[in-house]
Scaffold this motif. Structure first.
Motif, PDB file in Angstrom:
ATOM      1  N   THR A 129      69.939  26.347  60.788  1.00  0.00           N
ATOM      2  CA  THR A 129      69.021  25.248  59.996  1.00  0.00           C
ATOM      3  C   THR A 129      67.889  25.168  60.206  1.00  0.00           C
ATOM      4  O   THR A 129      66.888  25.089  59.649  1.00  0.00           O
ATOM      5  CB  THR A 129      70.120  24.124  59.962  1.00  0.00           C
ATOM      6  OG1 THR A 129      71.371  24.427  59.542  1.00  0.00           O
ATOM      7  CG2 THR A 129      69.338  23.113  58.975  1.00  0.00           C
ATOM      8  N   ARG A 180      65.930  26.934  62.394  1.00  0.00           N
ATOM      9  CA  ARG A 180      64.974  28.159  62.264  1.00  0.00           C
ATOM     10  C   ARG A 180      64.700  28.230  60.725  1.00  0.00           C
ATOM     11  O   ARG A 180      63.595  28.547  60.545  1.00  0.00           O
ATOM     12  CB  ARG A 180      66.047  29.404  62.551  1.00  0.00           C
ATOM     13  CG  ARG A 180      65.076  30.790  62.387  1.00  0.00           C
ATOM     14  CD  ARG A 180      66.002  31.819  62.952  1.00  0.00           C
ATOM     15  NE  ARG A 180      65.390  33.087  62.686  1.00  0.00           N
ATOM     16  CZ  ARG A 180      65.188  34.129  63.443  1.00  0.00           C
ATOM     17  NH1 ARG A 180      65.908  34.076  64.485  1.00  0.00           N
ATOM     18  NH2 ARG A 180      64.374  35.123  63.395  1.00  0.00           N
ATOM     19  N   CYS A 181      65.512  28.121  59.701  1.00  0.00           N
ATOM     20  CA  CYS A 181      65.295  28.162  58.343  1.00  0.00           C
ATOM     21  C   CYS A 181      64.080  27.101  58.004  1.00  0.00           C
ATOM     22  O   CYS A 181      63.220  27.486  57.238  1.00  0.00           O
ATOM     23  CB  CYS A 181      66.640  27.781  57.551  1.00  0.00           C
ATOM     24  SG  CYS A 181      66.174  27.820  55.772  1.00  0.00           S
ATOM     25  N   ASP A 195      63.235  30.764  54.667  1.00  0.00           N
ATOM     26  CA  ASP A 195      64.792  31.489  54.395  1.00  0.00           C
ATOM     27  C   ASP A 195      64.444  32.830  53.995  1.00  0.00           C
ATOM     28  O   ASP A 195      65.567  33.454  53.517  1.00  0.00           O
ATOM     29  CB  ASP A 195      65.696  30.589  53.610  1.00  0.00           C
ATOM     30  CG  ASP A 195      64.894  30.679  52.056  1.00  0.00           C
ATOM     31  OD1 ASP A 195      63.840  30.971  51.805  1.00  0.00           O
ATOM     32  OD2 ASP A 195      65.415  29.851  51.341  1.00  0.00           O
ATOM     33  N   ASP A 248      67.853  32.480  68.135  1.00  0.00           N
ATOM     34  CA  ASP A 248      67.379  31.424  67.196  1.00  0.00           C
ATOM     35  C   ASP A 248      66.509  30.670  67.923  1.00  0.00           C
ATOM     36  O   ASP A 248      65.179  30.189  67.579  1.00  0.00           O
ATOM     37  CB  ASP A 248      68.228  30.751  66.418  1.00  0.00           C
ATOM     38  CG  ASP A 248      68.843  31.515  65.235  1.00  0.00           C
ATOM     39  OD1 ASP A 248      68.053  32.538  64.769  1.00  0.00           O
ATOM     40  OD2 ASP A 248      70.191  30.923  64.616  1.00  0.00           O
TER      41      ASP A 248
END
Length: 352
Positions: free
Chosen positions: A52, A54-55, A60, A100
């Motif tokens: 989450t 990273r997004c 995305d 990540d």
């Protein structure tokens, strides 16, 4: 017949993401002492929260990240002491989660709040995190992750300066010779960045720590490991011949012990090492203010040195002409020194 549909869950805010990461990382403290399944579940929660993060930080794949959310997330991660948790929990995280983390770490360090880098300021106030990352080179499972995170830190002069002047820096002289090739190579990349990214700062460091640094560096140049010799010799050229380090170079080329090292490397079985050694050796010879001890060494070894130089060739390439000119000048200077009436009262054992 009626159908009901679940509404898509509301995206988490930066505050919620930071809190979720903190809570899931903190939970690892209690889960590690309980059953394996509980730990696995806790690690899955961490992995989900990192995905989450990273997004939110990098998008995305379809949508670009929201700049305001990125900035706010960086602020919250510092405010909640998540940075410390990210570093200290690294050894027990899974492979995908560490991947990540490395990705997010680079983005977080670049985030500015006003004119200040908030994550940078956090690390400046918790410099022990850098020591932790350096020591992690001793753990091959996470060494490459830590190396990437350290090199992101070293881009900032204040953090690079701390590592250079810390006791941890000396560990790199061991890490670059670790038996695992990938780890040793990564450690050398970090070591190189420390010595080449910030010229003025490195010059000040070498001035203040000249003896201890070059004592340790000599061990790399004389290592039994070919890769270590080749890389350390090339790196020595990279930082020693830089203009800000001219005073360091002038000091270095007065020392007989380092001349002997270069003379030995001129005899190395590797042509690459021979050529790199020549580019430093020539500075010893071309120095118009050579001390008597250097002249004695050159004179006593002139026959072997001339033979080595006559046989030295870089192979075919654009630099051939310049190299041949330099080599001819060095040969003439060695011949000149060999004819000088050098006193024999102080015999220095030659290395060739």
């Amino acid at each position: 017949m009626s159908f009901s549909f679940f509404k898509p869950s509301r995206p988490k805010t930066p505050v919620e993401v930071a809190k979720a990461i903190k809570d899931s990382l903190t939970a690892l403290d209690t889960k590690t002492v309980v059953e394996v399944k509980a730990l696995e579940k806790a690690l899955e929660e961490v992995e989900k929260n990192f995905a989450t993060m990273r997004c939110m930080l990098s998008g995305d794949g379809e949508n670009e990240p929201n700049a305001d959310q990125v900035t706010q997330l960086a602020q919250e991660i510092c405010k909640e002491d998540v940075i410390s948790l990210l570093v200290h929990k690294l050894p027990i995280l899974g492979w995908e989660t560490r991947k990540d983390l490395v990705h997010c770490w680079s983005i977080l360090l670049k985030q500015k709040v006003g004119s200040a880098y908030c994550c940078l300021q956090y690390i400046e106030n918790h410099l022990e995190l850098l020591d932790f990352l350096v020591v992690c080179y001793d753990s091959k499972e996470i060494a490459l992750n830590c190396g990437n995170m350290l090199r992101d830190c070293i881009k900032f002069p204040s953090l690079a300066k701390y590592i250079l002047e810390s006791a941890s820096f000396e560990l790199f002289f061991k890490f670059v010779e670790l038996p695992t090739f990938d780890v040793a190579s990564d450690a050398f990349s970090t070591f190189k960045d420390l010595l080449t990214k910030h010229d003025t700062m490195v010059s000040e460091y070498l001035t203040a720590h000249y003896d201890e640094f070059f004592n340790l560096y000599e061990n790399l140049l004389t290592s039994a490991n070919y890769v270590t010799r080749r890389q350390s010799l090339k790196l020595l050229s990279d930082f020693l011949l830089e203009p800000p380090n001219s005073h360091i170079m002038k000091r270095y080329i007065l020392e007989v012990r380092y001349l002997k090292v270069m003379m030995t490397l001129l005899k190395d079985s590797s042509k690459t090492i021979q050529m790199s050694a020549f580019h430093i050796f020539k500075v010893f010879v071309a120095n118009p203010n050579k001390p008597r001890e250097v002249k004695v060494i050159l004179a006593k070894n002139h026959e072997k040195l001339l033979e080595l130089l006559h046989n030295l060739s870089p192979g075919k390439g654009a630099e051939d002409e310049q190299f041949e000119e330099e080599k001819e000048l060095i040969i003439k200077e060695i011949e000149r020194v060999s004819r000088l009436p050098i006193l024999e009262s102080q015999v220095i054992s030659p290395s060739c």
